[in-house]
Design a protein around this motif. Structure first.
Motif, short mmCIF file in Angstrom:
data_model
loop_
_atom_site.label_atom_id
_atom_site.label_comp_id
_atom_site.label_asym_id
_atom_site.label_seq_id
_atom_site.Cartn_x
_atom_site.Cartn_y
_atom_site.Cartn_z
N ILE A 245 0.93 -1.15 0.29
CA ILE A 245 -0.21 0.45 0.33
C ILE A 245 1.05 1.24 0.06
O ILE A 245 0.29 2.19 -0.64
N GLU A 246 1.80 1.04 1.47
CA GLU A 246 2.91 2.25 0.83
C GLU A 246 3.32 2.35 -0.91
O GLU A 246 3.55 3.82 -0.82
N GLU A 247 3.56 1.12 -1.24
CA GLU A 247 4.71 1.42 -2.40
C GLU A 247 3.64 2.19 -3.52
O GLU A 247 3.93 2.74 -4.28
N CYS A 248 2.17 1.84 -3.83
CA CYS A 248 1.71 2.47 -4.48
C CYS A 248 1.33 3.54 -4.01
O CYS A 248 1.24 4.47 -5.10
N ARG A 249 0.93 4.15 -2.77
CA ARG A 249 0.97 5.59 -2.19
C ARG A 249 1.98 6.53 -2.52
O ARG A 249 1.97 7.71 -3.35
N ARG A 250 2.96 5.37 -2.68
CA ARG A 250 4.52 6.66 -3.10
C ARG A 250 4.57 6.41 -4.45
O ARG A 250 4.69 7.58 -5.31
N MET A 251 4.07 5.46 -5.50
CA MET A 251 4.56 5.55 -7.18
C MET A 251 3.80 6.87 -7.22
O MET A 251 3.58 8.05 -8.79
N LEU A 252 1.93 6.68 -6.91
CA LEU A 252 0.89 7.82 -6.94
C LEU A 252 1.59 9.18 -6.84
O LEU A 252 1.45 10.07 -7.60
N ALA A 253 1.61 9.37 -5.68
CA ALA A 253 2.16 10.61 -5.01
C ALA A 253 3.09 11.05 -6.61
O ALA A 253 4.00 12.59 -6.54
N SER A 254 4.14 10.38 -6.28
CA SER A 254 5.25 11.11 -7.88
C SER A 254 4.92 11.30 -9.47
O SER A 254 5.44 12.00 -9.71
N ALA A 255 3.43 10.76 -9.54
CA ALA A 255 2.39 10.51 -10.56
C ALA A 255 2.21 11.87 -10.67
O ALA A 255 0.95 12.17 -11.09
N ALA A 256 1.89 12.62 -9.09
CA ALA A 256 1.09 13.96 -9.59
C ALA A 256 -0.86 13.66 -8.83
O ALA A 256 -1.15 14.00 -8.91
N LEU A 257 -0.60 12.15 -8.58
CA LEU A 257 -1.70 11.51 -8.75
C LEU A 257 -2.40 11.71 -7.06
O LEU A 257 -1.62 11.17 -6.71
N GLU A 258 -3.89 11.67 -6.62
CA GLU A 258 -4.46 11.39 -5.04
C GLU A 258 -3.73 10.19 -5.01
O GLU A 258 -3.80 8.85 -5.61
N PRO A 259 -3.17 9.80 -3.64
CA PRO A 259 -2.56 9.36 -3.45
C PRO A 259 -3.75 8.37 -2.03
O PRO A 259 -3.36 7.36 -1.42
N ARG A 260 -4.56 7.81 -3.08
CA ARG A 260 -5.32 6.76 -2.58
C ARG A 260 -5.92 6.03 -3.51
O ARG A 260 -5.89 5.77 -5.25
N MET A 261 -6.37 4.67 -3.38
CA MET A 261 -6.66 3.24 -3.95
C MET A 261 -7.76 2.33 -3.13
O MET A 261 -7.88 1.87 -1.77
N MET A 262 -8.39 1.96 -4.23
CA MET A 262 -8.95 0.91 -3.65
C MET A 262 -8.42 -0.91 -3.52
O MET A 262 -7.62 -1.03 -4.44
N VAL A 263 -8.59 -1.88 -3.06
CA VAL A 263 -7.94 -3.31 -2.69
C VAL A 263 -9.15 -4.01 -2.99
O VAL A 263 -10.25 -4.23 -2.90
N ASP A 264 -8.99 -5.02 -4.17
CA ASP A 264 -9.78 -5.81 -4.87
C ASP A 264 -9.74 -7.42 -3.50
O ASP A 264 -8.60 -7.84 -3.77
N CYS A 265 -10.75 -8.00 -2.46
CA CYS A 265 -9.55 -8.47 -1.32
C CYS A 265 -10.45 -10.21 -2.09
O CYS A 265 -9.73 -10.85 -1.40
N SER A 266 -10.28 -10.08 -3.35
CA SER A 266 -10.48 -11.10 -4.26
C SER A 266 -9.36 -11.33 -4.98
O SER A 266 -8.02 -10.83 -5.04
N HIS A 267 -9.50 -12.40 -6.37
CA HIS A 267 -8.41 -12.40 -7.26
C HIS A 267 -7.16 -12.81 -6.34
O HIS A 267 -6.74 -13.78 -5.80
N ALA A 268 -5.94 -12.12 -6.80
CA ALA A 268 -4.29 -12.80 -6.47
C ALA A 268 -3.90 -12.68 -5.27
O ALA A 268 -3.14 -12.74 -4.86
N GLN A 269 -5.02 -11.54 -4.78
CA GLN A 269 -4.67 -11.15 -2.97
C GLN A 269 -5.18 -12.22 -2.30
O GLN A 269 -4.51 -12.78 -1.57
N THR A 270 -5.56 -13.28 -2.77
CA THR A 270 -6.34 -14.69 -1.76
C THR A 270 -5.49 -16.35 -2.28
O THR A 270 -6.17 -16.64 -1.65
N SER A 271 -4.34 -15.65 -3.37
CA SER A 271 -3.94 -16.78 -4.03
C SER A 271 -4.90 -17.51 -4.67
O SER A 271 -4.86 -18.83 -4.54
N LYS A 272 -6.25 -17.64 -5.35
CA LYS A 272 -6.97 -18.01 -5.13
C LYS A 272 -8.47 -18.99 -4.62
O LYS A 272 -9.39 -20.14 -4.61
#
Length: 358
Positions: A245-272
């Motif tokens: 989450i922090e890495e995503c926040r950093r990358m968004l901020a570096s791109a001058a985008l709002e450092p806010r994100m959604m997380v999909d709790c399914s798919h690869a987050q759960t190893s299926k």
């Protein structure tokens, strides 16, 4: 003369024009209010002005409109019960991307028999969205085919561009003209930069080929969609932990985008393993309670009953309320997840308020 066009085309079947389907299945003022207010609320959450968490909850895919409405009525009550801490909308997915082949979703093949009666699929989809919005519950969906939005997008409060299409120029252009907030997922391999590139592209004006409300081919010119964001769905490994989450926040901020994100709790987050969705959500809630402002939303794949089953054109062989695509958690688990999340966020708010007063 040798045949040089449509060599592999078996047939072409005209579709009803979007405006004719809309006149057949119109939107009334109450439905329009649900859509508009939901879009505005989601924009406020994206901007951080509304501190609630956006929760997009529902079946992996819709195949039974009656079961979908049963689910929607349950979710509408849960939405009202948790409205002070969460903003719940229903996941209403009609199009399914396939890695190779398989059932492509209700719009493409509503009868699940490879007849691909898309004319009926579009009607069913639009009718269902009308009924869901009519009970005051907003809808979110993935938009896969670039023609589909002309038929149903007026009834959608939030849209996703999936992991397989985030890098597609066609989908980035389409998103630039959509009227609702749009989430771009990281790729199936976990490439986050592709989603960030997509956000930046969709925020700019584009000109591309499409169809009008009259069904006529046209050049579509857009102003760009400012309400775009990242959806983390995991890749070769999960990416919902605090470091990711922090890495995503950093990358968004570096791109001058709002450092806010959604997380999909399914798919690869759960190893299926769909049963792990509740644990993923708890981890996200713990991060928010610990002070993270980066997490603005979560997605859950949920249905009336747990698991999944193969698609079948014989409806008598299908178990009621069971997914025909990815496996889902059942309704009792969903209800407990959402109630626990709201309670935990409420407790976090009370702790923060007490600390501020001290």
């Amino acid at each position: 003369m040798r045949r040089i066009q449509d060599v592999h085309v078996l047939a072409t079947e005209p579709l009803i024009a979007p405006n004719l389907l809309k006149s057949e299945l119109p939107v009334d003022e109450g439905i329009a209010r649900t859509v508009v207010e939901a879009r505005e609320t989601i924009r406020e959450i994206l901007a951080g002005r509304d501190r609630r968490m956006l929760c997009i909850v529902g079946p992996c895919s819709i195949h039974d409109p009656d079961a979908a409405m049963d689910y929607a009525r349950r979710l509408a009550k849960l939405k009202d019960a948790t409205a002070d801490r969460l903003y719940v909308i229903m996941r209403v997915y009609f199009e399914k991307p396939r890695t190779t082949v398989g059932w492509k979703g209700l719009i493409n093949d509503p009868h699940m028999d490879d007849s691909c009666d898309m004319r009926e699929g579009l009607r069913i989809a639009r009718r269902l969205l009308i009924e869901i919005n009519r009970i005051g519950l907003a809808a979110g969906t993935e938009l896969l085919d670039p023609i589909t939005p002309q038929y149903i997008a007026d009834l959608v409060a939030w849209a996703a561009i999936g992991a397989r299409t985030t890098e597609s120029q066609t989908h980035r252009e389409m998103a630039s003209g959509l009227s609702m907030p749009v989430g771009f997922k990281n790729t199936t391999e976990g490439n986050l930069q592709a989603a960030i590139n997509a956000i930046q592209s969709a925020r700019h004006p584009h000109s591309f080929l499409g169809i009008t409300q009259d069904g006529i081919s046209a050049v579509i010119r857009t102003s760009g969609n400012p309400d775009t964001h990242v959806v983390l769905r995991g890749g070769r490994k999960p990416n919902y932990d605090a470091a990711s989450i922090e890495e995503c926040r950093r990358m968004l901020a570096s791109a001058a985008l709002e450092p806010r994100m959604m997380v999909d709790c399914s798919h690869a987050q759960t190893s299926k393993d769909f049963t792990k969705q509740a644990a993923v959500l708890r981890t996200l809630i713990d991060q928010v309670r610990a002070g993270s402002r980066a997490i603005m939303g979560a997605m859950l794949e949920s249905n009336i009953e747990a698991g999944n089953q193969p698609p079948s054109s014989d409806r008598t062989k299908l178990k009621y309320g069971v997914s025909v695509t990815d496996p889902c958690i059942d309704w009792p688990t969903t209800e407990q997840c959402i109630l626990d999340a709201a309670a935990a966020l409420g407790a976090a708010g009370a702790i923060a308020a007490a600390s501020h007063r001290a």
